[in-house]
Scaffold this active site. Structure first.
Site, mmCIF file in Angstrom:
data_model
loop_
_atom_site.group_PDB
_atom_site.id
_atom_site.type_symbol
_atom_site.label_atom_id
_atom_site.label_comp_id
_atom_site.label_asym_id
_atom_site.label_seq_id
_atom_site.Cartn_x
_atom_site.Cartn_y
_atom_site.Cartn_z
ATOM 1 N N GLU A 182 -5.717 -3.456 -6.111
ATOM 2 C CA GLU A 182 -6.528 -4.496 -5.740
ATOM 3 C C GLU A 182 -7.227 -5.164 -6.845
ATOM 4 O O GLU A 182 -7.831 -4.431 -7.749
ATOM 5 C CB GLU A 182 -7.434 -4.163 -4.418
ATOM 6 C CG GLU A 182 -6.694 -3.815 -3.404
ATOM 7 C CD GLU A 182 -7.630 -3.196 -2.310
ATOM 8 O OE1 GLU A 182 -7.215 -3.474 -1.193
ATOM 9 O OE2 GLU A 182 -9.030 -3.142 -2.209
ATOM 10 N N HIS B 252 0.849 -1.411 -0.004
ATOM 11 C CA HIS B 252 -0.043 -0.134 0.010
ATOM 12 C C HIS B 252 0.691 1.225 -0.070
ATOM 13 O O HIS B 252 0.267 2.508 0.407
ATOM 14 C CB HIS B 252 -0.987 -0.002 1.096
ATOM 15 C CG HIS B 252 -2.040 -1.121 1.222
ATOM 16 N ND1 HIS B 252 -1.872 -2.383 1.661
ATOM 17 C CD2 HIS B 252 -3.030 -0.935 0.550
ATOM 18 C CE1 HIS B 252 -2.865 -3.071 1.425
ATOM 19 N NE2 HIS B 252 -3.781 -2.223 0.935
#
Length: 221
Positions: free
Chosen positions: A164, A71
């Protein structure tokens, strides 16, 4: 962020479709139940001790990667899910992310989102997260199912990124009793799902999470 900001690109990518126009989010967090992202040097952050499943565009596993690494910077594509929770009247439960969350704090999700761990199915991971965040137990529903999957990428300026392949699951509660975890949930709101989609301007002040905006837009397309 408005519904239009989530982008309109839905190109086929194997088992998922792609929605990665790259519009920057405001006030970000990874889709998980705990804060992710931030300073790559923050080795003490709890997500530095967790892993997520790296995947290719077809959602084929490529091993595990550190959750914080996934992330930050340009990110690492990984597996995630979001679950839309309804009651028997067709309303969707919006859950506000707790203000203590490092990213996307105070934004409203529909309803929970996170990442399965290695060897865990999306359904099992979702059931676990529903109970952890909202106190929803399996005896309150019997129709948990996966309905969609898409790839998306969103940056949060100076903090992190979401990249994602996100499964969308849905569940209808026969018993809508909730017991939210205050460390995860800042507020809850039942809203008419059709009205929410058809009247985005009326709900813009809620600041919806980008992955939920994408899932809802695709749901009505």
């Amino acid at each position: 962020m408005s519904f239009e900001d989530v982008g309109d690109a839905d190109d086929a990518v194997g088992g998922a479709t792609r929605d990665d126009t790259g519009a920057a989010a405001t006030d970000a967090d990874d889709a998980g139940g705990t804060a992710t992202g931030g300073d790559v040097t923050d080795a003490g952050h709890e997500n530095a001790r967790q892993d997520v499943i790296a995947v290719d565009p077809d959602d084929v596993e490529q091993g595990t990667v550190n959750r914080l690494d996934a992330h930050t910077g340009d990110g690492i594509r990984h597996r995630a899910f979001t679950c839309l929770v309804y009651d028997t009247d067709g309303r969707i439960l919006l859950a506000q992310r707790a203000p203590t969350k490092r990213l996307w704090d105070g934004h409203w999700d529909g309803t929970v989102a996170s990442h399965p761990v290695e060897g865990q199915s999306q359904e099992d991971a979702t059931a676990q997260r529903l109970e952890e965040e909202l106190g929803i137990t399996p005896d309150q529903y019997d129709d948990l199912r996966m309905t969609d999957k898409f790839e998306y990428k969103r940056y949060y300026p100076n903090e992190g990124v979401e990249w994602e392949v996100c499964a969308v699951l849905k569940v209808t509660l026969e018993d809508a009793e909730l017991d939210p975890d205050d460390e995860e949930i800042g507020g809850m709101l039942w809203v008419d799902y059709d009205h929410l989609h058809e009247n985005p301007a009326l709900y813009r002040q809620l600041r919806l999470c980008p992955w939920f905006e994408i899932a809802m837009r695709r749901d009505f397309s």
